[in-house]
Design an enzyme around this catalytic site. Sequence first.
Site, short mmCIF file in Angstrom:
data_model
loop_
_atom_site.label_atom_id
_atom_site.label_comp_id
_atom_site.label_asym_id
_atom_site.label_seq_id
_atom_site.Cartn_x
_atom_site.Cartn_y
_atom_site.Cartn_z
N ARG A 122 -14.12 -10.92 -14.63
CA ARG A 122 -12.74 -11.43 -14.67
C ARG A 122 -11.72 -10.38 -15.10
NH1 ARG A 122 -15.39 -16.04 -16.81
NH2 ARG A 122 -15.69 -17.56 -15.16
N LYS A 144 -1.10 -2.65 -7.16
CA LYS A 144 -1.58 -3.35 -5.96
C LYS A 144 -2.99 -2.87 -5.67
CE LYS A 144 2.65 -4.44 -3.45
NZ LYS A 144 3.43 -4.21 -2.20
N GLU A 186 5.85 9.55 2.28
CA GLU A 186 6.17 8.59 1.21
C GLU A 186 7.14 9.20 0.21
OE1 GLU A 186 5.23 5.40 0.97
OE2 GLU A 186 3.42 5.19 2.20
N LYS A 228 9.29 4.69 -8.46
CA LYS A 228 8.39 3.55 -8.27
C LYS A 228 8.23 2.78 -9.58
CE LYS A 228 4.38 1.64 -6.24
NZ LYS A 228 3.33 1.69 -5.26
N GLU A 238 6.62 -8.23 -6.47
CA GLU A 238 7.36 -8.19 -5.20
C GLU A 238 8.03 -9.52 -4.84
OE1 GLU A 238 5.64 -5.52 -2.29
OE2 GLU A 238 6.52 -6.72 -0.70
N ARG A 242 10.99 -4.88 -5.16
CA ARG A 242 9.80 -4.06 -4.83
C ARG A 242 9.65 -3.88 -3.32
NH1 ARG A 242 3.90 -3.67 -7.79
NH2 ARG A 242 3.05 -2.18 -6.32
N ASN A 246 8.97 -0.69 0.88
CA ASN A 246 8.44 -0.82 2.24
C ASN A 246 9.39 -0.26 3.29
OD1 ASN A 246 6.09 -2.13 1.33
ND2 ASN A 246 7.25 -4.03 1.13
N HIS A 249 8.13 0.62 6.71
CA HIS A 249 6.78 0.05 6.86
C HIS A 249 6.67 -1.03 7.93
CE1 HIS A 249 5.98 2.39 3.30
NE2 HIS A 249 4.74 1.97 3.22
N HIS A 253 3.67 -0.45 10.33
CA HIS A 253 2.51 -1.33 10.48
C HIS A 253 2.27 -1.68 11.95
CE1 HIS A 253 2.84 -2.56 5.98
NE2 HIS A 253 2.11 -1.48 6.15
N HIS A 267 -1.18 6.76 7.96
CA HIS A 267 -0.19 5.83 7.40
C HIS A 267 1.13 6.54 7.04
CE1 HIS A 267 1.51 2.49 5.20
NE2 HIS A 267 1.67 3.28 4.15
N1 GLY Z 1 3.22 0.58 -1.66
C1 GLY Z 1 4.20 -0.37 -1.92
C2 GLY Z 1 4.09 -1.02 -3.24
O1 GLY Z 1 3.31 -0.60 -4.07
O2 GLY Z 1 4.76 -1.99 -3.48
#
Ligand code: GLY
Length: 370
Positions: A122, A144, A186, A228, A238, A242, A246, A249, A253, A267
């Site tokens: 957990r 993430k 990026e 960031k 997000e 946040r 993107n 993106h 994508h 990417h």
């Molecule tokens: N890569 C985008 C984020 O971490 O929100």
Amino acid sequence: MIKTVHVALGTRSYDVEIGPGLLAQTGARIAPLMKRRRVCVLTDETVASLHLEALRDGLAAAGVAMEALALPPGEATKSWPHLQRAVDWLLDQKVERNDIVVAFGGGVIGDLAGFAAAILRRGVRFVQIPTSLLAQVDSSVGGKTGINATHGKNLIGAFHQPSLVLADTAVLGTLTARDFLAGYGEVVKYGLLGDAAFFDWLEGQGPALAAGDMAARVEAVTRSVQMKADIVARDETEQGDRALLNLGHTFCHALEAATGYSDRLLHGEGVAIGCALAFELSARLGLCSQEDPSRVRAHLKAMGMKTDLSDIPGDLPDAAALVDLMAQDKKVVDGQLRFILARGIGQAFVTSDVPREMVLSLLEDALATC
Ligand code: GLY
């Protein structure tokens, strides 16, 4: 030359350390987090062959023992079978709630190891040691974690913040030029989305940075991570800001899906092309001047990066098919395409208010040059 960026998330706060030579200091930097001096490292075979002994030495210097599992390199590793293998191995190693798991690699390993740590018992703590530029400036920071599903990328996962991130910028020296530049996509994104002065700086320093100038690399990674960290501190899960991360993106994508997530388009290359398209769309919508997309494209080209759809080898589907692929993006809300657009360089915002015909004609024009 070591810089520190703090990610302020209350009880889940942590530092990101950035600079050359951090691998040699890993043990000393991790030891304060540990109850017993032993870590389990998840890595990939490529990173292991290049850097695992340096990590072992860096840990041993502070009396920290290490066990490691090296998974195959590549996106296919972000899958249930490899997650199961990683979790079973961590259990075999008798990892307990107070132990530390180390993610040592690029974005694939960081996402998979972070998710393994999130679900093991957990949740156990983990430390990110990102080895690609993309992972240092983006995926290792912000919590993430996850794997891919047959339905799409990153559809299975959890928010699980690391306890520490160690970004050794000397390790970037073993990246191929292509991988480095993909990560640079990026970096450029950060300037474009929220810091015009950083984009100015990149226009001047980008070539030196790509050629290996360490001070420039440390500065670029630090400024990217600081941006960031600020955004994640405002909006960890997000719900709003946040999504600015993107930028580029939605297009990326669709292009990644159209090229089968293959070597045809990495990417970060898709992000760079996507940023150029997002600025072109912003200009067509009258949000920014036509000079802005021209400047974005000029910088990407000067860096030798993929900039236009014509830079992607092989055939692409038509504009309507690309828009359909965008609609499958997991960031679609109530069937509405969501874009990050800009009122100028460094002034991005999130909107769902973009007519489909505008996107279609933009892509038709872009495809006409292929
Ligand atoms: N890569 C985008 C984020 O971490 O929100």
